[in-house]
Design an enzyme around this catalytic site. Structure first.
Site, short mmCIF file in Angstrom:
data_model
loop_
_atom_site.label_atom_id
_atom_site.label_comp_id
_atom_site.label_asym_id
_atom_site.label_seq_id
_atom_site.Cartn_x
_atom_site.Cartn_y
_atom_site.Cartn_z
N GLY A 1 22.27 14.25 -1.54
CA GLY A 1 22.99 15.42 -1.07
C GLY A 1 23.05 15.46 0.44
O GLY A 1 22.34 14.71 1.12
N CYS B 1 17.54 9.30 -2.90
CA CYS B 1 18.01 9.48 -1.52
C CYS B 1 17.48 10.80 -0.94
O CYS B 1 16.30 10.88 -0.63
CB CYS B 1 19.53 9.38 -1.46
SG CYS B 1 20.07 8.85 0.16
N HIS C 1 20.58 4.54 -4.10
CA HIS C 1 21.21 5.20 -5.25
C HIS C 1 21.25 4.27 -6.46
O HIS C 1 22.28 3.63 -6.70
CB HIS C 1 22.63 5.65 -4.88
CG HIS C 1 22.66 6.78 -3.93
ND1 HIS C 1 22.55 8.09 -4.33
CD2 HIS C 1 22.78 6.81 -2.58
CE1 HIS C 1 22.61 8.87 -3.26
NE2 HIS C 1 22.75 8.12 -2.19
N GLU D 1 21.61 4.96 -9.44
CA GLU D 1 22.54 5.39 -10.48
C GLU D 1 23.84 4.59 -10.49
O GLU D 1 24.48 4.46 -11.53
CB GLU D 1 22.83 6.89 -10.33
CG GLU D 1 23.62 7.31 -9.10
CD GLU D 1 22.77 7.63 -7.88
OE1 GLU D 1 21.63 7.12 -7.80
OE2 GLU D 1 23.24 8.37 -6.99
N1 GLN Z 1 21.62 13.62 3.79
C1 GLN Z 1 20.66 12.59 3.68
C2 GLN Z 1 20.89 11.45 4.66
O1 GLN Z 1 21.93 11.37 5.24
C3 GLN Z 1 20.62 12.06 2.26
C4 GLN Z 1 21.89 11.41 1.86
C5 GLN Z 1 21.98 11.19 0.39
O2 GLN Z 1 21.24 11.76 -0.38
N2 GLN Z 1 22.90 10.36 -0.02
O3 GLN Z 1 20.06 10.63 4.85
#
Ligand code: GLN
Length: 540
Positions: A353, A380, A506, A508
């Site tokens: 996020g 993440c 990630h 997923e």
């Molecule tokens: N916002 C966080 C970052 O930029 C996590 C990004 C994410 O979860 N994809 O590192």
């Protein structure tokens, strides 16, 4: 030379063109053809990276670091191949490339126009996807008649003359709605949308009709007659219990055979769909069930965490357990407390996020999972909040009391490095795409993967601050995976917890129904174990 199948849509959007295209990909691949799938998106964004998940659902990231439309995720999961930036063509990409060429003087003396310059550029991309392939399946986003889609429809019309009519097939996905007042299915919208296609010179050979109810022969004949296709080329696409059943249903109706006939192709073999049948059987009649809390902030949009939910389902299929997802708004946790919102689940997952809204709720979720020994999986941002939580409540690090991980990142434990040279040539300010990660022997991650070096996809700006590693490790957090080249921590674990893991990447994006991701399998495995232990406790 490759052959081309164009999948268009009519009447309404969200008909499942992507699933239709991906399912055809499965069937043709299983027949022994080398298949590629591309998505032609008529929007002006150059890529999906800048789009809000609220509007457009998840951004799918490929190995080469492209931020693409979520349909590419379906394609990868179905045809079990890694795709690239070239598999997602947008109006934005087409126009920027044509305008670049114009500035460079490539068209010197000429007037640059939608036809032929834009349409040629679109065709070049489609042809490029056909290099070293037998069949390219190209899905056109939106519905026929949309203003912004017109250059794409014109380009695919021209493809028939460019590569020969026997080398292209047009397949149109439409809706056959049920009219309650008349108590019957209605074929007129399909007739109109096929007329719209014909008006621009495209004659679809196959109709895929989405419908809530079976399409009787009389209906089928009527559509065939008015739309100028044979009755057996009117395919019925009913709502299925799982999208993974679609290839099986389309195969039953000989969808792939119709496509091959339209392309004058002879199939090397019959497809063996046993593995897909197994996936569907297990999905439909699992032995157990686990409930997983998905703590995010785009929970109202059903596609915002699409790859995450699919990966959870894949792991559930692997463990023969239904995965019930409890969508939790992280701000709800802030308001009502973790226990009120999370109790009763057998696993907590915090996905990726951006932005600081809801961060405290996610930190509280990570704490609740840690303290109550509930399996936790942080992806993440989900890993970053787990680290901040541990630093704050276990290590008592004074600097870790800020919730502003992003943007601005004032929590020093997760930081923006001054010299982010690892954000290589892939552009932008984010670490995007696949990076190698070395696993530490003896960790849960190493056991789950059964490998020493893995490669996973990234999409983030912030990193775990190495200055704090020692403090975290002293208090019992293990670094289980490292990106050696830049010495960055990629996986954290808590060894004294049944299953507590955070990953900077990630996973997923690499999970597939017939090849579930090892970490998701580990997580769901731990959740199943927890539910069995609880059941035993209750019984005696
Ligand atoms: N916002 C966080 C970052 O930029 C996590 C990004 C994410 O979860 N994809 O590192």
């Amino acid at each position: 030379m490759a052959k081309y199948v164009f999948v268009t849509g009519g009447v309404v959007s969200s008909l499942g063109k992507g699933i239709t295209a991906a399912s055809l990909g499965v069937l043709l691949k299983k027949r022994g053809f080398r298949v590629s799938i591309i998505k032609l998106d008529p929007y002006l964004n150059v890529d999906a990276g800048t789009m809000n998940p609220f509007q457009h659902g998840e951004v799918f990231v490929t190995d080469d670091g492209a931020e693409t439309d979520l349909d590419l995720g379906h394609y990868e999961r179905f045809i079990d191949e890694s795709l690239s930036a070239d598999n997602n063509v947008t109006t934005g990409k087409i126009y920027s490339s044509v305008i670049c060429k114009e500035r460079r003087g490539d068209y010197l003396g000429g007037t640059v126009q939608v036809i032929p310059h834009i349409t040629n550029e679109i065709q070049e991309r489609i042809l490029r996807a056909g290099e070293n392939r037998d069949v390219v399946i190209a899905e056109i986003g939106g519905t026929v008649g949309d203003i912004e889609g017109q250059p794409f429809f014109e380009a695919i019309r021209q493809m028939a003359t460019r590569v020969g009519r026997e080398n292209v097939a047009y397949c149109h996905v439409t809706l056959v709605p049920w009219l309650e007042a008349a108590r019957e299915l209605k074929t007129k919208p399909t007739q109109h949308s096929v007329q719209e296609l014909r008006r621009i010179g495209i004659l679809p050979q196959i109709l895929v009709c989405r419908s809530h109810y079976r399409i009787e022969d009389s209906m089928r004949d009527k559509m065939a007659l008015f739309c100028n296709v044979s009755p057996d080329a009117v395919i019925e696409a009913l709502d299925e219990p799982t999208i993974y059943k679609v290839p099986l249903s389309l195969f039953e109706q000989k969808f792939d055979t119709l496509v091959l006939k339209a392309l004058s192709l002879v199939s090397p073999r019959e497809p063996d769909l046993a593995d897909w049948q197994r996936v569907v059987d297990r999905f439909c009649a699992p032995s157990g069930e686990v409930e997983i809390a998905l703590v995010g902030k785009y929970t109202n949009h059903k596609d915002a965490y699409l790859s995450v939910t699919e990966a959870l389902y894949h792991a559930g299929i692997f463990h023969d357990a239904r995965v019930k997802i409890r969508s939790v708004e992280s701000e709800d946790i802030e308001e009502k407390g973790a226990k009120a919102v999370l109790s009763g689940v057998q696993g907590i997952l915090v996905p990726g996020g951006f932005g600081s809204r809801g961060i405290e709720g996610k930190i509280a979720a990570a704490r609740y999972a840690r303290e109550n020994k509930i399996p936790y999986f942080g992806l993440c941002l989900g890993m970053q909040v787990a680290v901040v939580e541990f630093a704050r409540h276990v290590c008592g690090l004074p600097g870790a009391n800020s919730s502003e991980i992003d943007p601005g990142c004032t929590s020093p434990v997760i930081h923006l490095m001054e010299d982010q040279t690892h954000i290589s040539d892939k552009g932008g300010t984010m670490r995007l795409g696949a990076y190698p990660c070395d696993l530490v022997p003896g960790t849960k991650a190493a056991a789950a993967y059964g490998e020493e070096r893995i490669c996973e996809r990234h999409r983030h700006r912030y990193e775990l601050n190495n200055d704090y590693l020692k403090r975290l490790e002293e208090k019992g957090m293990t670094i289980a995976g490292v990106y050696r080249e830049k010495n960055l921590a990629e996986i954290v674990e808590l060894p004294d917890h049944p299953w507590y893991m955070g990953v900077q990447f990630h996973p997923e994006f690499r999970s597939r129904p017939v090849k579930p991701h090892p970490l998701f399998c580990g997580f769901i495995g731990a959740a199943v174990k927890m539910s069995e232990t609880n059941a035993r406790r209750e019984n005696g």
